[in-house]
Design a protein around this motif. Structure first.
Motif, PDB file in Angstrom:
ATOM      1  N   GLN A   1      -5.203  10.336   2.722  1.00 35.52           N
ATOM      2  CA  GLN A   1      -6.062   9.235   2.341  1.00 35.52           C
ATOM      3  C   GLN A   1      -7.536   9.590   2.549  1.00 35.52           C
TER       4      GLN A   1
ATOM      5  N   CYS B   1       0.810  -1.215   0.000  1.00 35.13           N
ATOM      6  CA  CYS B   1       0.000   0.000   0.000  1.00 35.13           C
ATOM      7  C   CYS B   1       0.851   1.276   0.000  1.00 35.13           C
TER       8      CYS B   1
ATOM      9  N   TYR C   1      -9.221   5.497  -3.908  1.00 34.88           N
ATOM     10  CA  TYR C   1      -8.835   5.119  -2.535  1.00 34.88           C
ATOM     11  C   TYR C   1      -7.325   5.044  -2.347  1.00 34.88           C
ATOM     12  N   CYS C   2      -6.621   4.520  -3.360  1.00 36.78           N
ATOM     13  CA  CYS C   2      -5.152   4.393  -3.281  1.00 36.78           C
ATOM     14  C   CYS C   2      -4.429   5.644  -3.755  1.00 36.78           C
TER      15      CYS C   2
ATOM     16  N   GLY D   1      -5.901   5.648   8.402  1.00 40.38           N
ATOM     17  CA  GLY D   1      -5.524   6.260   7.128  1.00 40.38           C
ATOM     18  C   GLY D   1      -4.367   7.225   7.335  1.00 40.38           C
TER      19      GLY D   1
ATOM     20  N   CYS E   1      -4.139  -1.319  -1.477  1.00 36.29           N
ATOM     21  CA  CYS E   1      -4.358  -0.619  -0.209  1.00 36.29           C
ATOM     22  C   CYS E   1      -5.486  -1.221   0.621  1.00 36.29           C
TER      23      CYS E   1
ATOM     24  N   TRP F   1      -0.048   4.403   0.725  1.00 35.69           N
ATOM     25  CA  TRP F   1      -0.256   5.257   1.910  1.00 35.69           C
ATOM     26  C   TRP F   1       0.477   4.704   3.121  1.00 35.69           C
TER      27      TRP F   1
END
Lengths: 96, 213
Positions: free
Chosen positions: B105, A26, B86-87, A85, B55, A28
């Motif tokens: 995010q 991922c 979202y990613c 997040g 993600c 993030w």
């Protein structure tokens, strides 16, 4: 206990106890780790997608308990506050 | 931190960008972010056999992860609302052109599994109740519609696979998703909002009208 799966990253004096639940794939999550690394904050982390079977279930249950939406990254601060997040402003405010 | 990426990752990212632009979508101008995500997608393809969202935590069973195979069923709604998926692999034109900033995010739009199952059953029931003389198929990623025996192998608009199509009906008490018509070329799509750009004639979103039934 899920703690046995956590990897430690050393840093300078840490004001907080930080646990990062992340996915290795991922973007993030990588940004979250970069933020912690660049600010030399010590933390523990685990890539949940790299675990298998029961160990993955156990850690994922912990993520669910902390963040019912089960999203990544999930940062747990001092076993109390949770940031779901990655958002640089939120990280900055809570950690620096 | 400047990780090196394998040639296959660079190549895959470029392919994603080309396909995105052809369909009226855009990759995030943050190149390193898109390379990390392209790498994650390739890892997932090796691991699961499909391009699971990098993600999100999938179940590893294709049938249960269909809606979060990239591009996911939620991309277009997220691009509309937040200017990013979202990613943050895909962004809206506003973000691409620097008129809107990505701050971090966005919230998860995917419903919880029980809710997801309920919605699936609802749309299957609607399709069964339809009066079409031939099955109508809708691409759940981009809203493309086609009336034919079976869904196409690949969506000609967004390149999503056959398994991302659902049977759709215009009949009864109206379709479950609004229908949009490009006033320039007549292209029709069933989706929450009109696309940013008409994938056929490249007219802008403002040239779409809701198609009355």
């Amino acid at each position: 206990m899920f703690e046995e799966y956590l990897e430690m990253v050393e840093g300078e004096e840490g004001k907080h106890d930080l646990i990062l639940f992340a996915l290795s794939t991922c973007g993030w999550c990588r940004k979250a780790r970069s933020f912690l690394d660049e600010n030399k904050l010590p933390y523990r982390y685990v890539y949940v997608d790299l675990l298998e079977g029961d160990s993955q279930k156990e850690v994922f249950e912990e993520v669910k308990r902390r963040n019912p939406r089960k999203t990544f990254p999930t940062l747990v601060i001092d076993n109390e506050e949770v940031i779901a997040g990655f958002n640089e402003d939120k990280y900055r405010e809570a950690l620096l | 931190m400047n990780p090196d990426f394998e040639p296959e990752v660079l190549e895959f990212r470029d392919r994603l960008e080309k396909e995105a632009e052809e369909g009226g979508y855009h990759l995030n101008p943050d190149r390193e972010m898109t390379l990390m995500l392209a790498e994650g997608l390739l890892v997932n393809r090796k691991r699961y056999g499909y391009l699971l969202c990098p993600c999100r935590m999938g179940e590893g069973v294709m049938e249960r992860d269909l809606d979060i195979i990239c591009p996911c069923d939620y991309r277009d709604a997220d691009l509309d609302e937040y200017g990013q998926c979202y990613c943050a692999l895909y962004v809206s034109r506003e973000v691409l052109e620097g008129k809107r900033e990505i701050k971090g995010q966005i919230p998860e739009r995917r419903p919880e599994p029980e809710e997801l199952e309920r919605k699936r059953e609802e749309s299957r029931a609607k399709a069964r109740a339809g009066r079409e003389s031939m099955p109508l198929w809708r691409c759940k990623v981009c809203g493309y519609l086609a009336a034919r025996g079976n869904p196409p192998e690949v969506c000609p608009i967004c390149k999503a696979g056959r398994e991302r199509f659902e049977q759709f009906s215009l009949g009864g008490d109206g379709p479950p998703v609004p229908l949009w018509r490009c006033k320039v070329c007549g292209y029709l799509a069933a989706r929450g909002n009109p696309p940013e750009v008409c994938p056929i004639c490249k007219a802008g979103r403002e040239r779409f009208e809701q198609f009355p039934l």
